[in-house]
Design a protein around this motif. Structure first.
Motif, PDB file in Angstrom:
ATOM      1  N   ASN A 176      -2.159   0.674  12.579  1.00 29.45           N
ATOM      2  CA  ASN A 176      -1.096   0.758  11.571  1.00 29.45           C
ATOM      3  C   ASN A 176       0.149  -0.004  12.003  1.00 29.45           C
ATOM      4  O   ASN A 176       0.784   0.374  12.987  1.00 29.45           O
ATOM      5  CB  ASN A 176      -0.739   2.224  11.321  1.00 29.45           C
ATOM      6  CG  ASN A 176      -1.901   2.968  10.691  1.00 29.45           C
ATOM      7  OD1 ASN A 176      -2.430   2.538   9.682  1.00 29.45           O
ATOM      8  ND2 ASN A 176      -2.293   4.068  11.298  1.00 29.45           N
ATOM      9  N   PRO A 177       0.581  -1.023  11.177  1.00 26.70           N
ATOM     10  CA  PRO A 177      -0.260  -1.621  10.143  1.00 26.70           C
ATOM     11  C   PRO A 177      -1.307  -2.544  10.775  1.00 26.70           C
ATOM     12  O   PRO A 177      -1.206  -2.816  11.961  1.00 26.70           O
ATOM     13  CB  PRO A 177       0.753  -2.413   9.316  1.00 26.70           C
ATOM     14  CG  PRO A 177       1.834  -2.776  10.298  1.00 26.70           C
ATOM     15  CD  PRO A 177       1.896  -1.655  11.287  1.00 26.70           C
ATOM     16  N   PRO A 178      -2.352  -2.983  10.046  1.00 29.80           N
ATOM     17  CA  PRO A 178      -2.541  -2.969   8.597  1.00 29.80           C
ATOM     18  C   PRO A 178      -3.376  -1.807   8.064  1.00 29.80           C
ATOM     19  O   PRO A 178      -3.582  -1.701   6.860  1.00 29.80           O
ATOM     20  CB  PRO A 178      -3.280  -4.280   8.358  1.00 29.80           C
ATOM     21  CG  PRO A 178      -4.114  -4.443   9.585  1.00 29.80           C
ATOM     22  CD  PRO A 178      -3.314  -3.859  10.716  1.00 29.80           C
ATOM     23  N   GLY A 179      -3.926  -0.939   8.920  1.00 27.72           N
ATOM     24  CA  GLY A 179      -4.799   0.131   8.439  1.00 27.72           C
ATOM     25  C   GLY A 179      -6.137   0.057   9.161  1.00 27.72           C
ATOM     26  O   GLY A 179      -6.187  -0.228  10.358  1.00 27.72           O
ATOM     27  N   TRP A 180      -7.234   0.294   8.442  1.00 30.57           N
ATOM     28  CA  TRP A 180      -8.563   0.262   9.051  1.00 30.57           C
ATOM     29  C   TRP A 180      -8.997  -1.184   9.261  1.00 30.57           C
ATOM     30  O   TRP A 180      -8.965  -1.994   8.340  1.00 30.57           O
ATOM     31  CB  TRP A 180      -9.576   0.984   8.177  1.00 30.57           C
ATOM     32  CG  TRP A 180      -9.378   2.461   8.174  1.00 30.57           C
ATOM     33  CD1 TRP A 180      -8.779   3.209   7.203  1.00 30.57           C
ATOM     34  CD2 TRP A 180      -9.779   3.382   9.190  1.00 30.57           C
ATOM     35  NE1 TRP A 180      -8.764   4.533   7.556  1.00 30.57           N
ATOM     36  CE2 TRP A 180      -9.373   4.668   8.774  1.00 30.57           C
ATOM     37  CE3 TRP A 180     -10.420   3.241  10.414  1.00 30.57           C
ATOM     38  CZ2 TRP A 180      -9.605   5.811   9.530  1.00 30.57           C
ATOM     39  CZ3 TRP A 180     -10.651   4.374  11.176  1.00 30.57           C
ATOM     40  CH2 TRP A 180     -10.251   5.635  10.733  1.00 30.57           C
ATOM     41  N   VAL A 181      -9.426  -1.498  10.481  1.00 31.53           N
ATOM     42  CA  VAL A 181      -9.805  -2.861  10.849  1.00 31.53           C
ATOM     43  C   VAL A 181     -11.235  -2.845  11.397  1.00 31.53           C
ATOM     44  O   VAL A 181     -11.540  -2.073  12.310  1.00 31.53           O
ATOM     45  CB  VAL A 181      -8.848  -3.432  11.920  1.00 31.53           C
ATOM     46  CG1 VAL A 181      -9.314  -4.808  12.370  1.00 31.53           C
ATOM     47  CG2 VAL A 181      -7.427  -3.500  11.374  1.00 31.53           C
ATOM     48  N   ASN A 220      -8.344   2.532  13.219  1.00 36.67           N
ATOM     49  CA  ASN A 220      -7.114   2.611  12.422  1.00 36.67           C
ATOM     50  C   ASN A 220      -5.949   2.014  13.208  1.00 36.67           C
ATOM     51  O   ASN A 220      -5.491   2.548  14.202  1.00 36.67           O
ATOM     52  CB  ASN A 220      -6.819   4.053  11.991  1.00 36.67           C
ATOM     53  CG  ASN A 220      -6.579   4.982  13.169  1.00 36.67           C
ATOM     54  OD1 ASN A 220      -7.177   4.821  14.225  1.00 36.67           O
ATOM     55  ND2 ASN A 220      -5.703   5.951  13.003  1.00 36.67           N
ATOM     56  N   THR A 271      -2.777   9.134  17.306  1.00 37.72           N
ATOM     57  CA  THR A 271      -2.716   8.220  16.166  1.00 37.72           C
ATOM     58  C   THR A 271      -3.869   7.233  16.141  1.00 37.72           C
ATOM     59  O   THR A 271      -3.998   6.460  15.185  1.00 37.72           O
ATOM     60  CB  THR A 271      -1.394   7.435  16.170  1.00 37.72           C
ATOM     61  OG1 THR A 271      -1.378   6.517  17.279  1.00 37.72           O
ATOM     62  CG2 THR A 271      -0.196   8.372  16.262  1.00 37.72           C
ATOM     63  N   MET A 326       0.853  -1.187   0.000  1.00 38.02           N
ATOM     64  CA  MET A 326       0.000   0.000   0.000  1.00 38.02           C
ATOM     65  C   MET A 326       0.895   1.246   0.000  1.00 38.02           C
ATOM     66  O   MET A 326       1.770   1.391   0.851  1.00 38.02           O
ATOM     67  CB  MET A 326      -0.917   0.007   1.237  1.00 38.02           C
ATOM     68  CG  MET A 326      -1.818   1.225   1.310  1.00 38.02           C
ATOM     69  SD  MET A 326      -2.805   1.233   2.843  1.00 38.02           S
ATOM     70  CE  MET A 326      -3.803  -0.229   2.558  1.00 38.02           C
ATOM     71  N   SER A 327       0.666   2.136  -0.967  1.00 35.38           N
ATOM     72  CA  SER A 327       1.460   3.354  -1.045  1.00 35.38           C
ATOM     73  C   SER A 327       1.022   4.338   0.021  1.00 35.38           C
ATOM     74  O   SER A 327      -0.155   4.377   0.400  1.00 35.38           O
ATOM     75  CB  SER A 327       1.309   3.987  -2.427  1.00 35.38           C
ATOM     76  OG  SER A 327      -0.045   4.307  -2.682  1.00 35.38           O
ATOM     77  N   PRO A 328       1.928   5.149   0.554  1.00 40.20           N
ATOM     78  CA  PRO A 328       1.564   6.097   1.609  1.00 40.20           C
ATOM     79  C   PRO A 328       0.632   7.175   1.078  1.00 40.20           C
ATOM     80  O   PRO A 328       0.678   7.550  -0.092  1.00 40.20           O
ATOM     81  CB  PRO A 328       2.913   6.681   2.042  1.00 40.20           C
ATOM     82  CG  PRO A 328       3.807   6.485   0.852  1.00 40.20           C
ATOM     83  CD  PRO A 328       3.364   5.205   0.215  1.00 40.20           C
TER      84      PRO A 328
END
Length: 219
Positions: A59-64, A57, A43, A1-3
């Motif tokens: 991080n990682p993996p992002g939204w869960v 959110n 964060t 995943m790109s920032p």
């Protein structure tokens, strides 16, 4: 995943994206109804999607997604999700329809309980307001079902009977004084139309006063 590069001059979608995008507002699943930040960690953010449940959110993996297994994923209203200001591990959310009630997590969203479903099933719950330091004291707005108060962390609820009839659309607890509550009441018509408006309680919901100076109308 790109920032993702964020900008101060425009909004950038960072997810979660809607599950369904066709149809009217009521048919769009996953739209974001509320965002609740962790006041101790900039964060960490929780969001509530209509028919999409609670997301966090990480991080990682992002939204869960955190509540996909709960009976209701239906969030609506104005303040349906909160991170408790005195305990950032305590997350509270009100869900509506079949499986309605109070979703409660005491471990920052890892596990959840559904409370008061037998009392609020099929109702439309719109807001949850919490005492700033007492984690057992909280209030919810339940639309045409009125305003309710819990003094035991959401396990049992008592209806606040002093408000007039109508649809309670929103509920907030004032930051400057935890005895002050404000609610919005709509939906009264005919001879009861004058009961629509904003109500204030200065004693924790025991009594209410209709605030004057606002436009009146059927809405």
């Amino acid at each position: 995943m790109s920032p993702v590069t964020l900008s101060t001059s425009k909004w950038t979608p960072i997810g979660p994206a809607p599950i369904e995008t066709a149809g009217g507002l009521g048919a769009i699943s996953g739209r974001i109804e509320a965002a609740a930040p962790d006041l101790t960690d900039p964060t960490v953010l929780y969001v509530a999607g209509n028919n999409g449940g609670v997301w966090k959110n990480i991080n990682p993996p992002g939204w869960v997604p955190l509540t996909d297994y709960m009976p209701s994923l239906s969030f609506g209203g104005y303040h349906p999700l909160v991170v408790h200001p005195s305990n950032h591990d305590l997350i509270l959310g009100v869900v509506s329809g079949q499986g309605a009630g109070l979703l409660k997590s005491v471990n920052a969203g890892v596990t959840w309980q559904l409370l008061a479903n037998s009392q609020f099933d099929q109702q439309g719950l719109g807001s949850v307001a919490v005492h700033p330091t007492n984690t057992d004291l909280m209030y919810i707005s339940a639309g045409w079902f009125g305003v309710w108060k819990s003094t035991d962390g959401g396990n049992s609820w008592t209806k606040l009977a002093a408000l007039p009839g109508g649809n309670v659309t929103d509920l907030i607890l004032a930051k400057f004084n935890s005895n002050y509550l404000y609610v919005g009441v709509v939906g009264n018509s005919g001879a009861s139309q004058a009961q629509n408006g904003v109500y204030r309680s200065t004693d924790g919901g025991s009594t209410w006063q209709l605030l004057t100076g606002l436009p009146s109308g059927a809405a």
